[in-house]
Design a protein around this motif. Structure first.
Motif, mmCIF file in Angstrom:
data_model
loop_
_atom_site.group_PDB
_atom_site.id
_atom_site.type_symbol
_atom_site.label_atom_id
_atom_site.label_comp_id
_atom_site.label_asym_id
_atom_site.label_seq_id
_atom_site.Cartn_x
_atom_site.Cartn_y
_atom_site.Cartn_z
ATOM 1 N N LEU A 113 5.618 -1.726 -2.378
ATOM 2 C CA LEU A 113 6.602 -1.026 -2.302
ATOM 3 C C LEU A 113 7.504 -1.277 -1.016
ATOM 4 O O LEU A 113 8.683 -0.945 -1.057
ATOM 5 C CB LEU A 113 6.307 0.647 -2.149
ATOM 6 C CG LEU A 113 5.533 1.230 -3.554
ATOM 7 C CD1 LEU A 113 4.943 2.490 -3.240
ATOM 8 C CD2 LEU A 113 6.915 1.244 -4.404
ATOM 9 N N SER A 114 6.891 -1.805 -0.016
ATOM 10 C CA SER A 114 7.536 -2.046 1.257
ATOM 11 C C SER A 114 6.760 -3.181 1.827
ATOM 12 O O SER A 114 5.551 -3.390 1.719
ATOM 13 C CB SER A 114 7.655 -0.814 2.052
ATOM 14 O OG SER A 114 7.927 -1.152 3.442
ATOM 15 N N LEU A 115 7.495 -3.984 2.889
ATOM 16 C CA LEU A 115 6.875 -4.925 3.854
ATOM 17 C C LEU A 115 6.829 -4.272 5.159
ATOM 18 O O LEU A 115 6.284 -5.060 6.293
ATOM 19 C CB LEU A 115 7.518 -6.065 3.396
ATOM 20 C CG LEU A 115 7.518 -6.911 2.401
ATOM 21 C CD1 LEU A 115 8.358 -8.347 2.169
ATOM 22 C CD2 LEU A 115 6.102 -7.303 2.008
ATOM 23 N N ARG A 116 7.032 -3.198 5.407
ATOM 24 C CA ARG A 116 7.276 -2.521 6.743
ATOM 25 C C ARG A 116 5.793 -1.800 7.053
ATOM 26 O O ARG A 116 5.509 -0.793 6.296
ATOM 27 C CB ARG A 116 8.343 -1.542 6.843
ATOM 28 C CG ARG A 116 9.717 -2.052 6.854
ATOM 29 C CD ARG A 116 10.638 -1.047 7.373
ATOM 30 N NE ARG A 116 12.056 -1.896 7.665
ATOM 31 C CZ ARG A 116 12.409 -2.636 8.538
ATOM 32 N NH1 ARG A 116 11.611 -2.397 9.859
ATOM 33 N NH2 ARG A 116 13.507 -3.080 8.785
ATOM 34 N N MET A 117 5.175 -2.333 7.908
ATOM 35 C CA MET A 117 3.704 -1.908 8.075
ATOM 36 C C MET A 117 3.998 -0.530 9.004
ATOM 37 O O MET A 117 3.013 0.318 9.137
ATOM 38 C CB MET A 117 2.824 -2.828 8.998
ATOM 39 C CG MET A 117 2.548 -3.993 8.023
ATOM 40 S SD MET A 117 1.359 -5.050 8.880
ATOM 41 C CE MET A 117 2.519 -6.012 9.973
ATOM 42 N N GLN B 24 1.330 5.258 1.675
ATOM 43 C CA GLN B 24 1.043 4.212 0.543
ATOM 44 C C GLN B 24 2.008 3.101 0.872
ATOM 45 O O GLN B 24 1.504 1.819 0.893
ATOM 46 C CB GLN B 24 1.549 4.767 -0.673
ATOM 47 C CG GLN B 24 1.130 3.863 -1.881
ATOM 48 C CD GLN B 24 1.500 4.465 -3.336
ATOM 49 O OE1 GLN B 24 1.883 5.518 -3.294
ATOM 50 N NE2 GLN B 24 1.568 3.640 -4.140
ATOM 51 N N ARG B 25 3.290 3.292 1.364
ATOM 52 C CA ARG B 25 3.871 1.975 1.527
ATOM 53 C C ARG B 25 3.466 1.328 2.771
ATOM 54 O O ARG B 25 3.338 0.140 2.727
ATOM 55 C CB ARG B 25 5.563 2.631 1.862
ATOM 56 C CG ARG B 25 5.968 2.936 0.811
ATOM 57 C CD ARG B 25 7.676 3.618 1.230
ATOM 58 N NE ARG B 25 8.095 4.172 0.021
ATOM 59 C CZ ARG B 25 9.125 3.369 -0.966
ATOM 60 N NH1 ARG B 25 9.258 2.137 -0.429
ATOM 61 N NH2 ARG B 25 9.564 4.136 -1.791
ATOM 62 N N ALA B 26 2.889 1.880 3.793
ATOM 63 C CA ALA B 26 2.409 1.344 4.907
ATOM 64 C C ALA B 26 0.941 0.374 4.566
ATOM 65 O O ALA B 26 0.810 -0.602 5.045
ATOM 66 C CB ALA B 26 2.066 2.260 6.182
ATOM 67 N N SER B 27 0.009 1.030 3.721
ATOM 68 C CA SER B 27 -0.929 0.314 3.242
ATOM 69 C C SER B 27 -0.565 -0.883 2.434
ATOM 70 O O SER B 27 -1.158 -2.055 2.499
ATOM 71 C CB SER B 27 -1.833 1.357 2.576
ATOM 72 O OG SER B 27 -2.870 0.787 1.734
ATOM 73 N N ALA C 54 2.217 -2.635 2.462
ATOM 74 C CA ALA C 54 2.858 -3.612 3.319
ATOM 75 C C ALA C 54 1.735 -4.223 4.223
ATOM 76 O O ALA C 54 1.848 -5.444 4.396
ATOM 77 C CB ALA C 54 3.754 -2.919 4.413
ATOM 78 N N GLN C 55 0.761 -3.484 4.529
ATOM 79 C CA GLN C 55 -0.206 -4.242 5.537
ATOM 80 C C GLN C 55 -1.185 -5.222 4.450
ATOM 81 O O GLN C 55 -1.304 -6.295 5.013
ATOM 82 C CB GLN C 55 -1.240 -3.107 5.825
ATOM 83 C CG GLN C 55 -2.523 -3.588 6.656
ATOM 84 C CD GLN C 55 -2.328 -4.202 8.070
ATOM 85 O OE1 GLN C 55 -1.303 -3.671 8.643
ATOM 86 N NE2 GLN C 55 -2.883 -5.313 8.376
ATOM 87 N N ALA C 56 -1.391 -5.026 3.186
ATOM 88 C CA ALA C 56 -2.061 -5.801 2.449
ATOM 89 C C ALA C 56 -1.370 -6.747 2.205
ATOM 90 O O ALA C 56 -1.658 -8.091 2.244
ATOM 91 C CB ALA C 56 -2.263 -4.906 1.182
#
Length: 315
Positions: free
Chosen positions: A63-67, A73-76, A78-80
């Motif tokens: 959903l995002s590339l911003r960690m 959820q977006r942070a997770s 992005a981290q993956a």
């Protein structure tokens, strides 16, 4: 050379297919998550995902590339995605109409180059093809550029120009630029392999921004000159479709041409099989292909059989 690809719509899918067919190894594709679409609002994969699956390429859809996102959820996700990219041995990331911002953490992993559908620095941003037609530009093109954190501000590597014909719509011009961009990115990658791809900073003069298209923009204001409305009809074909309203009914207008005629703006001046002439703030617009709600696109003569417009006025 190993190429990670990031893109979403058909414009990007054409480039992905060309890179694969040119023999470059593509270990991973990034694309937007599946979205509801169509009348049934069923989840549909992006055009890029379809090509990647056809070729058996691994696909990630964060959903995002911003960690640093505040959304867990977006942070997770992005981290993956960052961990997967960091674990890959790749030489360059090619980006085309991806739809997500690439943060510094992604840009730092490997060089990133972008396929952009305009002659930069004109029409930086989300909708360069629409805005070029809407503004009456006589030419556009494709720029292969290095990516920075700014919005399409990176240095230019390759530039090719394409004339905009009077008959061009966003749909037809999109197809021309997608094919051109695909050929150019293959050329850029081959030159990069040979150490022969240089970059030139964008000029400071001539910067314009191509804001994302909203559906409200498609509502035609017939107090504007016919020339401006003609460009909007072409710019908003196929999305979101220019629209006029008669007696509360929204009518999509898919094809039109400007005329030298005068009358009260919005007033239907003449109707025949060749078109429906509507007065504008300056000149008039002959509507040649229309669509009523729930109907099909029809030539003016066929449209008039079920929706007579003689003597009526567009709001």
């Amino acid at each position: 050379m190993k190429v990670v690809f990031a893109g979403t719509p058909e414009f990007a899918a054409v480039a992905l297919r060309a890179i694969h067919q040119a023999g470059f190894e593509i270990p991973l594709v990034l694309t937007q998550p599946d979205r509801p679409a169509g009348r049934g609002m069923q989840l549909q994969a992006s055009s890029v995902k379809g090509v990647a699956l056809e070729y058996g390429i691994e696909v990630l859809q964060p959903l995002s590339l911003r960690m640093d996102s505040k959304d867990p959820q977006r942070a997770s996700e992005a981290q993956a995605a960052h961990e997967r990219l960091s674990s890959l041995d790749y030489d360059v990331m090619v980006v085309a109409a991806y739809g997500l911002i690439l943060p510094r953490s992604t840009l730092d992993i490997a060089p990133c180059i972008n396929i952009h559908g305009s002659l930069l620095p004109r029409w930086r941003g989300a909708a360069p093809i629409h805005r070029a037609i809407e503004s009456g530009d006589r030419e556009t093109g494709v720029t292969i550029m290095g990516m920075e954190e700014g919005l399409d501000t990176g240095p230019m590597m390759l530039v090719e120009r394409v004339p905009i014909d009077d008959a061009d719509t966003t749909g037809s011009l999109h197809d021309k630029l997608a094919a051109l961009g695909a050929a150019m990115i293959v050329q850029a990658l081959r030159r990069m392999e040979q150490g022969d791809l240089s970059a030139t900073p964008q000029p400071e003069a001539g910067v314009t921004y191509a804001a994302k298209i909203s559906k409200d923009e498609a509502k035609l204001d017939f107090s504007l000159p016919a020339e401006a409305l003609w460009r909007k009809v072409r710019a908003f074909n196929p999305f979101p479709g220019a629209q006029g309203t008669v007696n509360g009914t929204a009518i999509k207008i898919w094809q039109a041409e400007p005329l030298d005629a005068q009358g009260t703006p919005g007033q239907v001046l003449a109707v025949d099989a060749g078109g429906i002439v509507v007065a504008c703030g300056a000149g008039a617009l002959r509507l040649q292909q229309l669509q009523k709600p729930g109907g099909k696109r029809l030539a003016a003569g066929e449209f008039l059989k079920s929706f007579p417009l003689a003597g009526m006025r567009f709001e």
